[in-house]
Design a protein around this motif. Structure first.
Motif, PDB file in Angstrom:
ATOM      1  N   ALA A 224       0.829  -1.212   0.000  1.00  0.00           N
ATOM      2  CA  ALA A 224       0.000   0.000   0.000  1.00  0.00           C
ATOM      3  C   ALA A 224       0.861   1.259   0.000  1.00  0.00           C
ATOM      4  N   GLN A 225       1.950   1.236   0.740  1.00  0.00           N
ATOM      5  CA  GLN A 225       2.823   2.410   0.830  1.00  0.00           C
ATOM      6  C   GLN A 225       3.617   2.653  -0.446  1.00  0.00           C
ATOM      7  N   THR A 226       3.681   1.652  -1.316  1.00  0.00           N
ATOM      8  CA  THR A 226       4.414   1.808  -2.583  1.00  0.00           C
ATOM      9  C   THR A 226       3.487   1.581  -3.784  1.00  0.00           C
ATOM     10  N   SER A 227       2.210   1.738  -3.584  1.00  0.00           N
ATOM     11  CA  SER A 227       1.274   1.506  -4.685  1.00  0.00           C
ATOM     12  C   SER A 227       1.371   2.598  -5.739  1.00  0.00           C
ATOM     13  N   THR A 228       1.655   3.821  -5.312  1.00  0.00           N
ATOM     14  CA  THR A 228       1.806   4.949  -6.241  1.00  0.00           C
ATOM     15  C   THR A 228       2.963   5.824  -5.764  1.00  0.00           C
ATOM     16  N   GLY A 229       3.441   6.662  -6.677  1.00  0.00           N
ATOM     17  CA  GLY A 229       4.488   7.599  -6.300  1.00  0.00           C
ATOM     18  C   GLY A 229       4.023   8.562  -5.229  1.00  0.00           C
ATOM     19  N   ALA A 230       2.752   8.964  -5.306  1.00  0.00           N
ATOM     20  CA  ALA A 230       2.217   9.905  -4.316  1.00  0.00           C
ATOM     21  C   ALA A 230       2.190   9.269  -2.926  1.00  0.00           C
ATOM     22  N   ALA A 231       1.721   8.006  -2.837  1.00  0.00           N
ATOM     23  CA  ALA A 231       1.680   7.320  -1.545  1.00  0.00           C
ATOM     24  C   ALA A 231       3.089   7.110  -1.000  1.00  0.00           C
ATOM     25  N   PHE A 232       4.001   6.787  -1.881  1.00  0.00           N
ATOM     26  CA  PHE A 232       5.401   6.580  -1.504  1.00  0.00           C
ATOM     27  C   PHE A 232       5.981   7.852  -0.905  1.00  0.00           C
ATOM     28  N   GLY A 233       5.826   8.965  -1.629  1.00  0.00           N
ATOM     29  CA  GLY A 233       6.365  10.235  -1.157  1.00  0.00           C
ATOM     30  C   GLY A 233       5.720  10.693   0.132  1.00  0.00           C
ATOM     31  N   GLN A 234       4.396  10.516   0.237  1.00  0.00           N
ATOM     32  CA  GLN A 234       3.686  10.943   1.443  1.00  0.00           C
ATOM     33  C   GLN A 234       4.144  10.137   2.666  1.00  0.00           C
ATOM     34  N   THR A 235       4.334   8.819   2.490  1.00  0.00           N
ATOM     35  CA  THR A 235       4.796   7.976   3.596  1.00  0.00           C
ATOM     36  C   THR A 235       6.162   8.436   4.089  1.00  0.00           C
ATOM     37  N   LEU A 236       7.078   8.675   3.157  1.00  0.00           N
ATOM     38  CA  LEU A 236       8.434   9.071   3.541  1.00  0.00           C
ATOM     39  C   LEU A 236       8.445  10.458   4.172  1.00  0.00           C
ATOM     40  N   ASP A 237       7.677  11.395   3.616  1.00  0.00           N
ATOM     41  CA  ASP A 237       7.644  12.747   4.184  1.00  0.00           C
ATOM     42  C   ASP A 237       7.081  12.739   5.600  1.00  0.00           C
ATOM     43  N   THR A 238       6.040  11.938   5.816  1.00  0.00           N
ATOM     44  CA  THR A 238       5.437  11.859   7.149  1.00  0.00           C
ATOM     45  C   THR A 238       6.426  11.276   8.159  1.00  0.00           C
ATOM     46  N   LEU A 239       7.110  10.212   7.766  1.00  0.00           N
ATOM     47  CA  LEU A 239       8.091   9.599   8.666  1.00  0.00           C
ATOM     48  C   LEU A 239       9.247  10.557   8.944  1.00  0.00           C
ATOM     49  N   ALA A 240       9.683  11.285   7.912  1.00  0.00           N
ATOM     50  CA  ALA A 240      10.783  12.241   8.104  1.00  0.00           C
ATOM     51  C   ALA A 240      10.361  13.347   9.063  1.00  0.00           C
ATOM     52  N   ALA A 241       9.135  13.836   8.917  1.00  0.00           N
ATOM     53  CA  ALA A 241       8.652  14.912   9.791  1.00  0.00           C
ATOM     54  C   ALA A 241       8.562  14.442  11.241  1.00  0.00           C
ATOM     55  N   HIS A 242       8.021  13.233  11.463  1.00  0.00           N
ATOM     56  CA  HIS A 242       7.920  12.711  12.828  1.00  0.00           C
ATOM     57  C   HIS A 242       9.306  12.461  13.428  1.00  0.00           C
ATOM     58  N   THR A 243      10.245  12.021  12.590  1.00  0.00           N
ATOM     59  CA  THR A 243      11.599  11.777  13.088  1.00  0.00           C
ATOM     60  C   THR A 243      12.272  13.088  13.484  1.00  0.00           C
ATOM     61  N   GLU A 244      12.113  14.122  12.658  1.00  0.00           N
ATOM     62  CA  GLU A 244      12.740  15.410  12.947  1.00  0.00           C
ATOM     63  C   GLU A 244      12.130  16.083  14.172  1.00  0.00           C
ATOM     64  N   ALA A 245      10.935  15.648  14.550  1.00  0.00           N
ATOM     65  CA  ALA A 245      10.294  16.210  15.742  1.00  0.00           C
ATOM     66  C   ALA A 245      10.824  15.597  17.034  1.00  0.00           C
ATOM     67  N   LEU A 246      11.607  14.537  16.941  1.00  0.00           N
ATOM     68  CA  LEU A 246      12.148  13.910  18.140  1.00  0.00           C
ATOM     69  C   LEU A 246      13.196  14.805  18.791  1.00  0.00           C
ATOM     70  N   PRO A 247      13.232  14.847  20.121  1.00  0.00           N
ATOM     71  CA  PRO A 247      14.286  15.621  20.797  1.00  0.00           C
ATOM     72  C   PRO A 247      15.665  15.073  20.446  1.00  0.00           C
ATOM     73  N   GLY A 248      16.588  15.959  20.137  1.00  0.00           N
ATOM     74  CA  GLY A 248      17.943  15.544  19.813  1.00  0.00           C
ATOM     75  C   GLY A 248      18.204  15.317  18.350  1.00  0.00           C
ATOM     76  N   VAL A 249      17.140  15.415  17.510  1.00  0.00           N
ATOM     77  CA  VAL A 249      17.313  15.210  16.070  1.00  0.00           C
ATOM     78  C   VAL A 249      17.449  16.553  15.363  1.00  0.00           C
ATOM     79  N   GLU A 250      18.482  16.677  14.559  1.00  0.00           N
ATOM     80  CA  GLU A 250      18.703  17.904  13.794  1.00  0.00           C
ATOM     81  C   GLU A 250      17.989  17.849  12.449  1.00  0.00           C
ATOM     82  N   SER A 251      18.113  16.749  11.727  1.00  0.00           N
ATOM     83  CA  SER A 251      17.417  16.567  10.452  1.00  0.00           C
ATOM     84  C   SER A 251      17.408  15.090  10.113  1.00  0.00           C
ATOM     85  N   ALA A 252      16.511  14.704   9.193  1.00  0.00           N
ATOM     86  CA  ALA A 252      16.373  13.301   8.804  1.00  0.00           C
ATOM     87  C   ALA A 252      15.936  13.224   7.357  1.00  0.00           C
ATOM     88  N   ALA A 253      16.321  12.146   6.682  1.00  0.00           N
ATOM     89  CA  ALA A 253      15.967  11.975   5.277  1.00  0.00           C
ATOM     90  C   ALA A 253      16.019  10.510   4.907  1.00  0.00           C
TER      91      ALA A 253
END
Length: 821
Positions: free
Chosen positions: A472-501
């Motif tokens: 489901a997360q790789t069914s389309t390019g849009a779903a793929f990008g949205q999944t990765l962007d959401t995970l990156a945003a949640h990761t960058e919100a963690l204390p001690g994290v400067e950036s994530a990709a």
């Protein structure tokens, strides 16, 4: 009356008893010789086990010589193991040389086994229906795949590895027919693989590929393995495939290339090709070490043989023949070498598993370092070879002395006369030691340059790990990008994290090559497309790894499926394709040659970034094409995202921040994805040079052992020389020679031996340097600094070893020396 055979056995038993008593009377010599032999034979045995377990031992399949791999070959370029589904099916039904043909994923991919609300990461491999049949390794439980399982839309079926069946399902005997969930897809377990079924990758589960022949199928994503018919050779199969390719031209003209040919090669060789050069060099190194060990012991035996000349002469006077004396020496040395071989086997048995655990050389899964019958036979062969050598050389040397001279010899003194064999052995030890020291110095210089080269990014304070992705997360390019962007945003919100990709492959990891065309520029003359590294990334990738933007801009969150298609390239790409043009604003289309499903929209180059050592520190930076993950075409997302998963890089604000548990929680809670292989970019870089570091340390160890043994051999020879020349030294000193003159005389003789050895060693190092060229980086195989450094260390060590006998000679009292009869 005793038969000749019984008489011969009685003699052997008598010789054994005498040899045992003789060795026990000299415990110091016996222990040192056994330990030295154990080092030489044990080291050779460990590397032999590596060589045998990886290269020489047949694959654990029925008639492994019939297994071959089929690769695409083009003039002027290397082979490519990747084939499309259409070609695999076409080859399978039109060839006349193969009993069966199978395709399987080019890379294993990560899947998540969903069990009781837990996501368990597994390595999965998609295969065609006759995959297990090709290897003659049908599942231990249940059955393999059927042709109908490959049909598009067929229900998912899976075969578990024996380890997965035992670990995840407690070896459930009723596992066949059980439903399991991989990601969000349902599968039925149809079998459990034979525990002996091991290839070059650790696979937890096999699933079926859905393959069909398609005139527009350009995606070369699968390895091809085949089993030859009885009596068919790889060369005959290769000729047959020429006919098949011409037939392919008539059936699928768009899939045929005039430059393409097929290469059929031994399947075992295809699995171990990258490992073989390193193992061959290690085998050569331990072989040299064994020569030094043998020379060292042989020098000691020669000195003992000299002290036993009177004994041997008495035996001859009493009627013993030369053959009888040789038999006695051979039995003694066989006993000595047998003890050394047993100790060497014990040493190898202990160290081999440690070496297998520590070695960074990528060994195939079927590799084994078990000391079996082949290992014992190898050690026994080395022991017999050494015993024969240890017996023949002293025997030949003893023939130089006449019987009457030996009988007149005072047994309290060392026999007079020079022993050229000992000097030859010292020269050989010095030469072989120099070869090992130069090899170690070359690897040390290479490693130093590797670890100090700029990788093109900043690995400090950066964690990295991998995740699989669901269908489901790789069914389309849009779903793929949205999944990765959401995970990156949640990761960058963690204390001690400067950036994530996220990236398809972090530096030091493989990334795919994809064909592309440059707008307004003709295709290459052979009619193909250009082909370079294809790297989907999320917006903060360059920021996280601190890869500098040299021109234009980096990606932003606005570069998504609904925005204009963009591309960022590296400086090496610009140097290759736009050496005299401004790349910003140029247009590139990726994937057109792969068919309409993979054709990317035309992209505009909006930025240029610095070069990154993507393929390893020892490789030049490749040409790279970076594109936003959210803009990857749907078909490419399904191919890459589901098969490879993604790698994440997370820059921490401080090295002391521990993010492991927090990251696991974010990925499970946000996307139900377990993370695997968590490490740091520093460790990833260190691992990338681990093979060079391991080889350097191993060769350095061999070199130091050889240096010590060479110094010990020189010390022994010079001590013997000084003892033999005691009277001569006394005469010289009585006639006015100063202690300094005696010191220089002894050191001069030692220096001549070392000098000749160094000359031979330099010539040998220069001649053999090219054999190491594949393991070197930034260092010439005939590097003068390495030659000078190794020669200097050996010269100083040799003179130091000779100093003590020389000092003892210079301290001789003239009157005491003259009183010696």
């Amino acid at each position: 009356m005793a038969t000749g055979k019984e008489f011969g056995m009685a003699r052997v038993k008598q010789d054994l008893r005498y040899a045992l008593r003789h060795l026990l009377r000299s415990p110091g010599f016996t222990v040192s010789a056994v330990i030295t032999l154990a080092l030489g034979i044990g080291a050779n045995l460990v590397v032999f086990l590596l060589l045998y377990g990886v290269i020489l031992r047949p694959l654990p399949f029925s008639h492994p010589e019939q297994l071959v791999r089929i690769a695409r070959a083009y003039p002027g370029s290397g082979d490519s193991n990747a084939y499309s589904a259409t070609k695999i099916l076409f080859f399978s039904r039109t060839n006349r040389s193969f009993e069966s043909v199978a395709g399987y994923d080019y890379f294993p991919h990560s899947v998540n086994l969903m069990e009781q609300q837990a996501a368990i990461p597994l390595q999965s491999l998609g295969v065609s229906s006759n995959f297990f049949h090709v290897f003659a390794m049908e599942p231990m439980l249940g059955h393999g795949f059927a042709p109908e399982d490959m049909q598009p839309g067929a229900a998912g079926v899976a075969v578990l590895s024996d380890a997965t069946w035992r670990r995840q399902f407690n070896a459930d005997p009723n596992i066949v027919g059980r439903a399991i969930t991989l990601g969000s897809e349902k599968y039925t377990v149809v079998g459990v693989a034979n525990p002996k079924f091991q290839l070059d990758n650790k696979i937890d589960i096999w699933t079926t590929l859905h393959l069909k022949e398609d005139a527009e199928n350009h995606d070369n994503n699968y390895n091809v393995v085949a089993r030859l018919k009885s009596g068919v050779t790889p060369a005959m199969a290769q000729d047959d495939l020429k006919r098949v390719l011409l037939q392919l031209k008539d059936t699928y003209p768009d899939l045929w290339s005039a430059q393409e040919s097929a290469h059929v090669w031994d399947y075992h060789a295809s699995l171990v090709g990258d490992v073989k050069p390193a193992l061959n060099i290690l085998m050569g190194a331990v072989g040299i070490l064994l020569v030094v060990v043998a020379a060292n012991i042989l020098s000691l035996l020669l000195t003992r043989a000299i002290s036993r000349r009177r004994e041997m002469s008495v035996r001859v006077a009493l009627g013993a023949t030369g053959g009888r004396l040789l038999q006695q020496m051979l039995v003694e040395n066989l006993l000595l070498c047998a003890l050394g071989a047993v100790a060497g086997i014990a040493l190898a048995q202990f160290t081999a598993p440690v070496i297998l655990h520590l070695t960074p050389i990528q060994l195939p899964a079927f590799a084994s370092l078990h000391v079996g019958s082949s290992g014992v036979a190898f050690a026994a062969g080395l022991a017999v070879l050494c015993a024969v050598l240890f017996s023949l050389v002293p025997a030949l040397e003893s023939r130089r002395v006449h019987l009457n001279d030996s009988l007149r010899l005072n047994t309290t003194r060392i026999a007079p006369g020079r022993v050229p064999a000992q000097r030859v052995l010292v020269v050989g030890e010095v030469a072989m030691s120099l070869v090992l020291l130069v090899a170690a110095a070359l690897l040390l210089g290479s490693f130093w340059k590797l670890v100090h080269i700029a990788p093109g990014f900043d690995p400090a304070n950066t964690a990295t790990f991998k995740t699989g992705l669901s269908v489901a997360q790789t069914s389309t390019g849009a779903a793929f990008g949205q999944t990765l962007d959401t995970l990156a945003a949640h990761t960058e919100a963690l204390p001690g994290v400067e950036s994530a990709a996220a990236v398809i492959g972090a530096p030091m990891e493989p990334v795919p090559d994809l064909p592309f065309d440059i707008a307004g520029r003709p295709a290459p003359s052979d009619g193909s497309s250009y082909d370079e590294k294809y790297v989907p990334i999320t917006a903060d990738y360059f920021t996280t790894l601190k890869i500098p933007v040299a021109a234009g801009r980096a990606f932003t969150m606005a570069d998504n499926k609904s925005s204009a298609p963009v591309l960022i390239v590296n400086e090496q790409f610009v140097h290759t394709y736009f050496p005299k043009e401004n790349p910003i604003g140029q247009h590139v289309q990726i994937g057109k040659a792969m068919g309409p499903d993979f054709a990317d929209p035309v992209r505009e180059i909006v930025g240029v970034v610095g070069n990154v050592k993507q393929l390893g520190l020892e490789q030049r930076a490749p040409e790279m094409m970076y594109l936003p993950a959210g803009q990857v075409p749907d078909k490419m997302v399904q191919l890459i995202g589901q098969s490879r998963g993604m790698t994440w890089v997370v820059r921490k604000k401080s090295a002391n921040v521990d993010l492991a548990n927090a990251l696991r929680g974010v990925f499970l809670d946000t996307a139900q994805l377990p993370i695997a292989g968590m490490t740091t970019m520093d460790h990833l870089m260190s691992d990338s040079v681990a093979q060079q570091r391991f080889s350097m340390m191993l060769l350095s160890g061999f070199g130091l052992i050889a240096l010590f043994l060479g110094a010990a051999g020189l010390y022994g020879v010079m001590s013997y020389t000084v003892a033999r020349q005691t009277k001569e030294i006394g005469v010289r000193m009585a006639l006015g020679a100063a202690r300094g003159d005696i010191l220089r005389m002894v050191l001069r003789e030692a220096g001549i031996l070392v000098g000749i050895g160094l000359l031979v060693g330099v010539l040998a190092s220069i001649a053999g340097g090219r054999l190491m060229s594949s393991m070197l980086f930034g260092v010439a195989p005939r590097d003068p600094i390495a030659l000078l450094a190794g020669s200097g260390v050996l010269l100083l060590t040799g003179l130091f070893a000779a100093w003590w006998p020389a000092r003892r000679a210079a301290s001789t009292e003239p009157m005491e020396a003259l009183r010696i009869e």
